[in-house]
Design an enzyme around this catalytic site. Structure first.
Site, PDB file in Angstrom:
ATOM      1  N   HIS A 263       0.829   4.235  -3.133  1.00  0.00           N
ATOM      2  CA  HIS A 263       0.326   5.587  -2.873  1.00  0.00           C
ATOM      3  C   HIS A 263       1.411   6.659  -2.888  1.00  0.00           C
ATOM      4  CE1 HIS A 263      -3.013   3.056  -1.568  1.00  0.00           C
ATOM      5  NE2 HIS A 263      -3.773   4.089  -1.842  1.00  0.00           N
TER       6      HIS A 263
ATOM      7  N   CYS B 182     -14.145   3.485   1.414  1.00  0.00           N
ATOM      8  CA  CYS B 182     -13.274   3.465   0.243  1.00  0.00           C
ATOM      9  C   CYS B 182     -11.995   2.734   0.620  1.00  0.00           C
ATOM     10  CB  CYS B 182     -12.906   4.872  -0.202  1.00  0.00           C
ATOM     11  SG  CYS B 182     -14.147   6.136   0.145  1.00  0.00           S
ATOM     12  N   SER B 183     -11.642   1.694  -0.121  1.00  0.00           N
ATOM     13  CA  SER B 183     -10.435   0.947   0.232  1.00  0.00           C
ATOM     14  C   SER B 183     -10.012   0.087  -0.958  1.00  0.00           C
ATOM     15  CB  SER B 183     -10.669   0.092   1.490  1.00  0.00           C
ATOM     16  OG  SER B 183      -9.458  -0.436   1.968  1.00  0.00           O
TER      17      SER B 183
ATOM     18  N   GLU C 122      -3.368   8.981  -5.168  1.00  0.00           N
ATOM     19  CA  GLU C 122      -4.122   7.802  -5.594  1.00  0.00           C
ATOM     20  C   GLU C 122      -4.007   7.633  -7.102  1.00  0.00           C
ATOM     21  OE1 GLU C 122      -5.440   5.698  -3.655  1.00  0.00           O
ATOM     22  OE2 GLU C 122      -6.126   6.692  -1.817  1.00  0.00           O
TER      23      GLU C 122
ATOM     24  N   HIS D 162      -3.624   0.498  -9.064  1.00  0.00           N
ATOM     25  CA  HIS D 162      -4.118  -0.597  -8.233  1.00  0.00           C
ATOM     26  C   HIS D 162      -5.644  -0.616  -8.213  1.00  0.00           C
ATOM     27  CE1 HIS D 162      -3.768   2.816  -5.364  1.00  0.00           C
ATOM     28  NE2 HIS D 162      -4.815   2.283  -4.763  1.00  0.00           N
TER      29      HIS D 162
ATOM     30  N   GLU E  66      -6.106   4.751  -9.144  1.00  0.00           N
ATOM     31  CA  GLU E  66      -6.950   3.597  -8.852  1.00  0.00           C
ATOM     32  C   GLU E  66      -7.878   3.248 -10.002  1.00  0.00           C
ATOM     33  OE1 GLU E  66      -7.444   3.817  -4.032  1.00  0.00           O
ATOM     34  OE2 GLU E  66      -9.019   4.770  -5.223  1.00  0.00           O
TER      35      GLU E  66
ATOM     36  N   LYS F 286      -5.181   9.429   8.620  1.00  0.00           N
ATOM     37  CA  LYS F 286      -5.065   8.789   7.316  1.00  0.00           C
ATOM     38  C   LYS F 286      -3.918   9.421   6.534  1.00  0.00           C
ATOM     39  CE  LYS F 286      -7.864   6.200   5.774  1.00  0.00           C
ATOM     40  NZ  LYS F 286      -7.949   4.709   5.776  1.00  0.00           N
TER      41      LYS F 286
ATOM     42  N   ARG G  41     -12.897  11.051   6.819  1.00  0.00           N
ATOM     43  CA  ARG G  41     -11.725  10.240   7.061  1.00  0.00           C
ATOM     44  C   ARG G  41     -10.946  10.753   8.272  1.00  0.00           C
ATOM     45  NH1 ARG G  41      -9.879   7.233   2.588  1.00  0.00           N
ATOM     46  NH2 ARG G  41      -7.706   7.924   2.780  1.00  0.00           N
TER      47      ARG G  41
ATOM     48  N   LYS H  84       0.836  -1.197   0.000  1.00  0.00           N
ATOM     49  CA  LYS H  84       0.000   0.000   0.000  1.00  0.00           C
ATOM     50  C   LYS H  84       0.876   1.255   0.000  1.00  0.00           C
ATOM     51  CE  LYS H  84      -3.734   2.102   2.719  1.00  0.00           C
ATOM     52  NZ  LYS H  84      -4.538   1.980   3.958  1.00  0.00           N
TER      53      LYS H  84
END
EC number: 5.3.3.2
Length: 287
Positions: free
Chosen positions: A95, A142-143, A202, A107, A204, A130, A126, A91
């Site tokens: 990021h 969101c993940s 991000e 990802h 994604e 974070k 959030r 992760k």
């Protein structure tokens, strides 16, 4: 496309039996599996973990301990722009904007939109700890699906659904019985890139999952600062405040993309009970 032909997986412990979701249903809940690493793999993992700790100690001293652990223990699924699995990485690396730009790391991710029986959408703010987009308001959850057998299942988007169920428990304390995997309706996929600050961001390929359920909530403060249900009109007011520069109402970039491109027309289907009619899982929207 099956990932079995591309990757070999380690053996797994059986954590729970495959049980029917209800006595009157023939549907089954997914297995929850965890990998058994060989001695060599454990050694390799330990070396990487040691290096990770060393790196964060020197370069990321201010990172929250929980978020730091997740940054190196969680392995995201790397995909190409057609959503074909091409590998996996931490992760942390997925990021880092430097890695994203240099290696075009992309990802797989998901965004859950959970509505109650009054058709109000659950939002979360959030947590301030974070690493990416702290204290922004966003959709319910969101993940990322992780690089593990149960979350790599392509058929019926089951891997992503399994991951969504897992993270709803982790972040909001919603038990699996309240959000059965077969109650998630995948409506579409979008590809986007968004920097969070000078270091993080991000990139994604995001699965958009909708579900209508009344649930009990117990937010995890390591993940979530605040929650609230909003009506359509209340969400429109939040968007206006965000557009006006209200510092207390910042929206995540992925949530804003969904709001601007899809959400209001999909909300119609939520209220009518016709979500399946809105689904388009063939298109990958590049936004």
């Amino acid at each position: 496309m099956s990932t079995a032909s591309l990757f070999s997986f380690p053996s797994f412990h059986l954590r729970s039996l495959l049980l029917p979701l209800s006595s009157s249903s023939s549907r089954f809940a997914p297995l929850r599996l965890s990998p058994i690493r060989s001695p060599a793999a454990r050694s390799q993992h330990s070396v990487r973990a040691f290096s990770a700790v060393t790196m964060t100690d020197s370069n990321d001293a201010g990172m929250d301990a929980v978020q730091r652990r997740l940054m190196f223990e969680d392995e995201c699924i790397l995909v190409d722009e057609n959503d074909r699995v091409v590998g996996h990485d931490t992760k942390y690396n997925c990021h880092l904007m430097e890695k994203i730009e240099a290696e075009n790391l992309l990802h797989r991710a998901f965004s859950v939109f959970l509505f109650n029986s009054k058709y109000e959408l659950l939002l979360q703010q959030r947590s301030k700890t974070k690493v990416t987009f702290p204290l922004v308001w966003t959709n319910t959850c969101c993940s990322h699906p992780l690089y593990r057998e149960s979350e790599l299942i392509e058929e019926s988007v089951l891997g992503v659904r399994n991951a969504a169920q897992r993270k709803l428990l982790d972040e909001l304390g919603i038990v699996a019985e309240d959000v059965p995997v077969d109650e998630f309706t995948p409506l579409g996929r979008m590809l986007y890139k968004a920097p969070s600050d000078g270091k993080w961001g991000e990139h994604e390929l995001d699965y958009l999952l909708f579900i209508v359920r009344d649930v009990k909530l117990q937010p995890n403060p390591d993940e979530v600062a605040e929650i609230k249900y909003v009506s359509r009109e209340e969400l429109k007011e939040l968007v206006k405040k965000a557009d006006a520069g209200d510092e207390a109402v910042k929206l995540s970039p992925w949530f804003r993309l969904v709001v601007d491109n899809f959400l209001m027309k999909w909300w119609d289907h939520v209220e009518k009970g016709t979500l399946i009619e809105a689904a388009d899982m063939k298109t990958i929207h590049k936004l």
